[in-house]
Design an enzyme around this catalytic site. Structure first.
Site, PDB file in Angstrom:
ATOM      1  N   CYS A  34       0.818  -1.220   0.000  1.00  0.00           N
ATOM      2  CA  CYS A  34       0.000   0.000   0.000  1.00  0.00           C
ATOM      3  C   CYS A  34       0.850   1.267   0.000  1.00  0.00           C
ATOM      4  CB  CYS A  34      -0.976  -0.005   1.165  1.00  0.00           C
ATOM      5  SG  CYS A  34      -0.222  -0.065   2.805  1.00  0.00           S
ATOM      6  N   HIS A  61      -1.647   0.562   7.682  1.00  0.00           N
ATOM      7  CA  HIS A  61      -2.195   0.831   6.357  1.00  0.00           C
ATOM      8  C   HIS A  61      -1.984   2.300   6.013  1.00  0.00           C
ATOM      9  CE1 HIS A  61      -4.332  -0.073   2.765  1.00  0.00           C
ATOM     10  NE2 HIS A  61      -5.467   0.532   3.086  1.00  0.00           N
ATOM     11  N   ASP A 117      -7.997   4.403  -1.781  1.00  0.00           N
ATOM     12  CA  ASP A 117      -7.431   3.309  -1.006  1.00  0.00           C
ATOM     13  C   ASP A 117      -6.882   2.279  -1.981  1.00  0.00           C
ATOM     14  OD1 ASP A 117      -6.919   1.032   0.549  1.00  0.00           O
ATOM     15  OD2 ASP A 117      -8.559   1.467   1.929  1.00  0.00           O
TER      16      ASP A 117
END
Length: 304
Positions: free
Chosen positions: A107, A232, A251
């Site tokens: 991520c 995250h 996201d």
């Protein structure tokens, strides 16, 4: 405010379980016929062509697109034209999704790609290895090169000075180093604790709203924000200033299928959901990000 020591927020959280491993790795022993693979490749090509057509119709260059790009701030603007309460960042910002090979650890790199996609439309990034948004392995190489140049020695030690070919998670300081290698100066803001009795982070929301409302225009012509919390990271591309203020986020772990129905709710992050995390960090790039070199010793602004 005095610069503060950076806290590492790349650890586990409810939103991203570190035990998640990419599926379909080597050694599975499963043979796959060429028919399904060929059809999948054709679908990906058609999807990318649809996106390129969308940009060409609006006079936006598409040489930097890759086939894991799914959506853009420009498309989000088209989705929200009737919403006067919505303010967005640079319309050239692209959403990059994690793939089967990096889901569970990639991520940070994908959010870095989103930020770079915006930067590439402001001015030439002097040390960019290609004319396209760098792939994950290229970003890993840039990170190692920045360490060799003396950036964030503590962080380099923590990761054993090695990122290429690994599945190591990266966070705010590593994004800082990658951008520094590209000649871009960024800044970090550390929201180190909740600022409401229910454990939410209204100070974070207030800061982000101020960032996007500074120009008073629907497209603030600002770069997106890299937002890190435990385990995250996401990219903040705008705000919804209606009665219930929300951040609008890309996201990398939430896929947006092109051509299909897309709801604005998919991108909304309400204040209540920030209760899941004790700390947040924001990395931002301001208008004069190319004017001076980034300091090699990383510091942050601490709020409150």
């Amino acid at each position: 405010m005095q610069p503060q020591e950076i806290v590492d927020l790349t650890g586990d959280s409810e939103d991203n379980d570190s035990s998640t491993q990419p599926r379909g790795g080597r050694g599975s022993g499963t043979e796959v016929s060429q028919g399904p693979l060929l059809e999948k490749s054709k679908r990906k090509h058609r999807r990318l062509q649809q996106i390129k057509n969308f940009f060409h119709e609006r006079g936006i260059a598409t040489g930097h697109l890759s086939d894991n790009h799914r959506f853009s701030t420009s498309q989000l603007s088209a989705l929200t034209q009737a919403e006067q309460s919505i303010l967005l960042c640079n319309p050239s910002t692209l959403l990059f999704n994690t793939t089967i090979s990096d889901r569970g650890w990639g991520c940070g790199y994908r959010n870095c790609q989103m930020l770079i996609s915006s930067l590439m439309h402001q001015a030439p990034v002097s040390r960019m290895p290609t004319e396209t948004v760098p792939q994950v392995r290229q970003l890993q190489e840039m990170l190692e090169l920045s360490w060799r140049d003396g950036y964030d020695r503590d962080g380099a030690d923590q990761l054993d000075h090695r990122a290429m070919g690994t599945r190591k998670w990266i966070g705010t300081t590593e994004i800082y180093c990658i951008l520094a290698h590209l000649g871009v100066r960024s800044h970090i803001v550390d929201f180190h604790c909740a600022t409401a009795a229910d454990g939410s982070h209204p100070a974070l929301f207030s800061w982000v709203v101020d960032y996007f409302t500074a120009t008073g225009e629907r497209f603030a012509n600002k770069h997106p924000l890299y937002m890190q919390h435990q385990g995250h990271s996401r990219t903040v591309v705008g705000v919804d200033l209606s009665d219930d203020v929300c951040l609008l986020v890309f996201d990398p772990d939430v896929d947006v299928a092109p051509g299909g129905p897309v709801k604005l709710s998919k991108f909304k992050l309400p204040l209540g959901r920030t209760r899941r995390s004790k700390q947040f960090q924001i990395l931002y790039v301001d208008d004069d990000c190319f004017s001076q070199a980034a300091p090699k010793q990383i510091a942050s602004q601490r709020i409150p």
